[in-house]
Design an enzyme around this catalytic site. Structure first.
Site, PDB file in Angstrom:
ATOM      1  N   ASP A 158      72.034  46.010  36.422  1.00  0.00           N
ATOM      2  CA  ASP A 158      71.731  47.400  36.065  1.00  0.00           C
ATOM      3  C   ASP A 158      71.419  48.214  37.314  1.00  0.00           C
ATOM      4  O   ASP A 158      71.841  49.373  37.441  1.00  0.00           O
ATOM      5  CB  ASP A 158      70.535  47.471  35.111  1.00  0.00           C
ATOM      6  CG  ASP A 158      70.773  46.796  33.786  1.00  0.00           C
ATOM      7  OD1 ASP A 158      71.944  46.670  33.375  1.00  0.00           O
ATOM      8  OD2 ASP A 158      69.780  46.399  33.142  1.00  0.00           O
TER       9      ASP A 158
ATOM     10  N   ASP B  46      67.263  40.948  30.616  1.00  0.00           N
ATOM     11  CA  ASP B  46      66.556  41.924  31.441  1.00  0.00           C
ATOM     12  C   ASP B  46      65.208  41.335  31.823  1.00  0.00           C
ATOM     13  O   ASP B  46      64.612  40.582  31.042  1.00  0.00           O
ATOM     14  CB  ASP B  46      66.359  43.233  30.685  1.00  0.00           C
ATOM     15  CG  ASP B  46      67.651  44.014  30.510  1.00  0.00           C
ATOM     16  OD1 ASP B  46      68.531  43.909  31.383  1.00  0.00           O
ATOM     17  OD2 ASP B  46      67.768  44.737  29.513  1.00  0.00           O
TER      18      ASP B  46
END
Length: 162
Positions: A142, A124
């Site tokens: 995401d 991330d």
């Protein structure tokens, strides 16, 4: 009799998933090569690139587990992708928007699945913030999953109101 040509045209949207996977994996590779773990660089006001690893699912759910969840989450993702591919394959051609939204979810899910299997965690790096408040760090996969899901829900709500 099933019209295979019609089903073929429905699956042509899979190119969108492929493009998403390439962009997602490439962006994560760039982050790993240019930032140290937990390093942050400011991109613009309200946006940083912050390299972190998510060993769990959304919002780090199950991240404190000792590794068994990696294969559980990978299995769930694999099943979800297969179900959505079948939905895209079987959907009516007039339902092309839902097929696009499913394809966004498929591409995002496969991008994160690649990370989970290859690295053992999901990379991330997108960090939105306002002042001292930071939203959960996320990635392009995401984003695709969230956008596809939100658009599916909104489409369902709009269709039900009609």
């Amino acid at each position: 009799m099933i019209n295979l040509n019609l089903h073929y045209h429905r699956l042509r949207l899979v190119w969108l998933a492929f493009i998403l996977i390439v962009i997602d994996v490439s962006s994560k590779e760039w982050i790993m090569k240019h930032l140290m773990l937990h390093e942050s660089i400011s991109i613009m006001p309200l946006l940083n690139f912050y390299y972190t690893r998510n060993f769990g699912a959304a919002f780090s759910f199950l991240s404190s587990q000792d590794g068994w969840h990696r294969w559980l989450l990978s299995s769930i993702t694999g099943i979800l992708v297969m179900v959505l591919l079948v939905k895209v394959y079987l959907n009516c051609t007039d339902d092309k928007y839902n097929n696009i939204f499913y394809t966004l979810i498929i591409g995002g899910a496969l991008g994160n699945l690649y990370d989970r299997i290859y690295h053992g965690f999901v990379i991330d790096f997108i960090d939105f913030y306002v002042g001292e408040w930071h939203f959960a760090t996320f990635n392009i996969a995401d984003s695709a999953i969230c956008i596809g899901s939100i658009l599916l829900i909104l489409r369902k709500i709009i269709k039900n109101k009609k």
